[in-house]
Write a protein that holds these residues in place. Structure first.
Motif, mmCIF file in Angstrom:
data_model
loop_
_atom_site.group_PDB
_atom_site.id
_atom_site.type_symbol
_atom_site.label_atom_id
_atom_site.label_comp_id
_atom_site.label_asym_id
_atom_site.label_seq_id
_atom_site.Cartn_x
_atom_site.Cartn_y
_atom_site.Cartn_z
ATOM 1 N N MET A 1 69.099 43.445 25.547
ATOM 2 C CA MET A 1 68.187 44.093 26.014
ATOM 3 C C MET A 1 68.064 44.694 27.710
ATOM 4 S SD MET A 1 63.766 43.928 25.018
ATOM 5 C CE MET A 1 64.424 44.378 23.750
ATOM 6 N N ILE A 2 67.882 45.594 27.659
ATOM 7 C CA ILE A 2 68.097 45.806 29.462
ATOM 8 C C ILE A 2 67.110 44.893 30.054
ATOM 9 C CG2 ILE A 2 67.846 47.647 30.840
ATOM 10 C CD1 ILE A 2 68.498 50.435 28.427
ATOM 11 N N GLU A 3 67.220 44.551 30.769
ATOM 12 C CA GLU A 3 66.635 43.515 32.027
ATOM 13 C C GLU A 3 66.361 43.955 33.518
ATOM 14 O OE1 GLU A 3 68.082 39.553 32.071
ATOM 15 O OE2 GLU A 3 67.872 39.117 30.569
ATOM 16 N N LYS A 4 67.738 44.972 33.591
ATOM 17 C CA LYS A 4 67.502 45.266 35.040
ATOM 18 C C LYS A 4 68.464 46.869 34.746
ATOM 19 C CE LYS A 4 69.884 41.832 38.129
ATOM 20 N NZ LYS A 4 69.813 40.880 38.613
ATOM 21 N N ASN A 5 68.029 47.543 35.951
ATOM 22 C CA ASN A 5 69.209 48.639 36.107
ATOM 23 C C ASN A 5 69.480 48.848 37.258
ATOM 24 O OD1 ASN A 5 70.622 51.348 35.758
ATOM 25 N ND2 ASN A 5 68.562 52.092 36.126
ATOM 26 N N GLN A 6 71.331 48.040 37.150
ATOM 27 C CA GLN A 6 71.833 47.412 38.917
ATOM 28 C C GLN A 6 72.715 48.315 38.615
ATOM 29 O OE1 GLN A 6 74.725 43.841 37.883
ATOM 30 N NE2 GLN A 6 73.435 43.452 36.111
ATOM 31 N N VAL A 7 72.536 49.540 38.236
ATOM 32 C CA VAL A 7 73.592 50.891 38.614
ATOM 33 C C VAL A 7 72.652 52.344 38.214
ATOM 34 C CG1 VAL A 7 75.534 50.852 36.838
ATOM 35 C CG2 VAL A 7 75.695 52.080 39.227
ATOM 36 N N SER A 8 72.816 53.173 38.872
ATOM 37 C CA SER A 8 72.156 54.174 38.869
ATOM 38 C C SER A 8 72.614 55.329 39.980
ATOM 39 C CB SER A 8 70.524 54.026 39.402
ATOM 40 O OG SER A 8 69.341 55.444 38.889
ATOM 41 N N ALA A 9 73.632 55.714 39.202
ATOM 42 C CA ALA A 9 74.502 56.677 40.322
ATOM 43 C C ALA A 9 75.232 57.715 39.137
ATOM 44 C CB ALA A 9 75.348 55.955 41.072
ATOM 45 N N GLU A 10 75.959 58.083 39.829
ATOM 46 C CA GLU A 10 76.572 59.887 39.403
ATOM 47 C C GLU A 10 77.622 59.475 40.045
ATOM 48 O OE1 GLU A 10 74.982 63.488 40.037
ATOM 49 O OE2 GLU A 10 73.591 62.782 38.455
ATOM 50 N N ILE A 11 78.641 60.019 39.430
ATOM 51 C CA ILE A 11 79.710 60.812 40.057
ATOM 52 C C ILE A 11 79.965 62.253 39.748
ATOM 53 C CG2 ILE A 11 82.627 60.892 40.263
ATOM 54 C CD1 ILE A 11 82.639 58.269 39.013
ATOM 55 N N THR A 12 80.117 62.758 41.167
ATOM 56 C CA THR A 12 79.557 64.312 40.589
ATOM 57 C C THR A 12 80.942 64.975 40.298
ATOM 58 O OG1 THR A 12 80.431 65.108 43.156
ATOM 59 C CG2 THR A 12 78.217 64.697 42.292
ATOM 60 N N GLY A 112 79.055 50.913 32.360
ATOM 61 C CA GLY A 112 78.949 50.496 30.429
ATOM 62 C C GLY A 112 78.211 49.800 29.679
ATOM 63 N N SER A 113 77.654 48.774 30.555
ATOM 64 C CA SER A 113 76.848 47.806 29.569
ATOM 65 C C SER A 113 75.407 47.946 29.368
ATOM 66 C CB SER A 113 77.184 46.347 30.632
ATOM 67 O OG SER A 113 76.576 45.045 29.658
ATOM 68 N N GLU A 114 75.471 48.499 30.272
ATOM 69 C CA GLU A 114 73.672 49.556 30.194
ATOM 70 C C GLU A 114 73.829 50.387 29.742
ATOM 71 O OE1 GLU A 114 73.023 50.264 34.340
ATOM 72 O OE2 GLU A 114 72.452 48.368 34.980
ATOM 73 N N ALA A 115 74.546 50.996 29.545
ATOM 74 C CA ALA A 115 74.819 52.193 28.145
ATOM 75 C C ALA A 115 74.611 52.128 27.418
ATOM 76 C CB ALA A 115 75.590 53.531 29.028
ATOM 77 N N TYR A 116 75.557 51.001 26.757
ATOM 78 C CA TYR A 116 76.088 50.085 25.282
ATOM 79 C C TYR A 116 74.884 49.524 25.085
ATOM 80 C CZ TYR A 116 78.626 48.069 21.520
ATOM 81 O OH TYR A 116 78.898 47.360 20.551
ATOM 82 N N ASP A 117 74.138 49.520 26.595
ATOM 83 C CA ASP A 117 72.181 48.435 25.738
ATOM 84 C C ASP A 117 72.220 49.300 25.415
ATOM 85 O OD1 ASP A 117 70.986 46.001 25.175
ATOM 86 O OD2 ASP A 117 69.925 46.167 27.214
#
Length: 159
Positions: A1-12, A112-117
Motif C-alpha cells: 500500500m502506498i504510504e508516502k511518495n518518496q520520489v516525484s520527478a521525471e527525466i526529460t 519502481g516500487s511506488e509505481a508497482y504498488d
C-alpha cells in the motif's frame, strides 16, 4: 500500500540524451583502457585488488625501484609501475561511478516500487470490480492476469 511518495520527478528527453552523451564520452575517453572483457571464470581465478592491496603495491614497487638487485630479471618494473598507476587511476574513477550507480539504483528502486504498488492497488480494485460484474473489468483483469509478474500456477498432470 502506498504510504508516502518518496520520489516525484521525471527525466526529460533532453536530460536522458545528455546523460547518454556523457556516458558515450566517458567510454570514448577510456576506449584504450576499457578493452578487456573477462569471463566469470577469469574473474574467479584473478588476483583481487582493494585499498590495502594498492598500498602494498605502491610500497613494493617503491622498494623494488630502490633495490634493483633484488628484482628478478624477468620482472619488468616499468610495466608493473604502469599497471599500478592504471589500477590506482581506475579505482578513483570506479569509486565515483559506483556512488553514482548506487544513487541511480536507489532512485530506480523507489520509483519502481511506488509505481508497482500503485499498479497492484489498481489490479486488486479491478479484480474486485470483475467479481461484482462491473462492465469492462473482466477483460482488464484477464489482460493484467496474463502480464502479472508473480508466480504462475502450474497444474499437475492427472494420474
Amino acid at each position: 500500500m502506498i504510504e508516502k511518495n518518496q520520489v516525484s520527478a521525471e527525466i526529460t528527453a533532453a536530460q536522458s540524451t545528455a546523460v547518454m552523451q556523457n556516458v558515450d564520452n566517458i567510454n570514448n575517453v577510456l576506449k584504450d583502457v576499457l578493452t578487456i572483457n573477462l569471463t566469470t571464470d577469469d574473474r574467479s581465478h584473478m588476483l583481487k585488488m582493494g585499498d590495502k592491496t594498492l598500498a602494498f603495491l605502491q610500497k613494493a614497487l617503491e622498494y623494488a625501484s630502490q633495490n634493483m638487485a633484488l628484482c628478478p630479471t624477468f620482472l619488468s618494473l616499468p610495466e608493473a609501475q604502469k599497471d599500478y598507476e592504471l589500477a590506482a587511476g581506475l579505482q578513483v574513477i570506479k569509486q565515483r561511478v559506483s556512488a553514482l550507480l548506487r544513487a541511480i539504483e536507489d532512485a530506480e528502486m523507489v520509483a519502481g516500487s511506488e509505481a508497482y504498488d500503485a499498479a497492484l492497488i489498481f489490479y486488486n480494485s479491478v479484480k474486485g470490480a470483475a467479481r461484482s460484474n462491473i462492465g469492462g473489468s473482466q477483460a482488464i483483469e484477464n489482460d493484467l492476469k496474463n502480464r502479472f509478474p508473480g508466480r504462475r500456477r502450474t497444474t499437475l498432470p492427472s494420474a
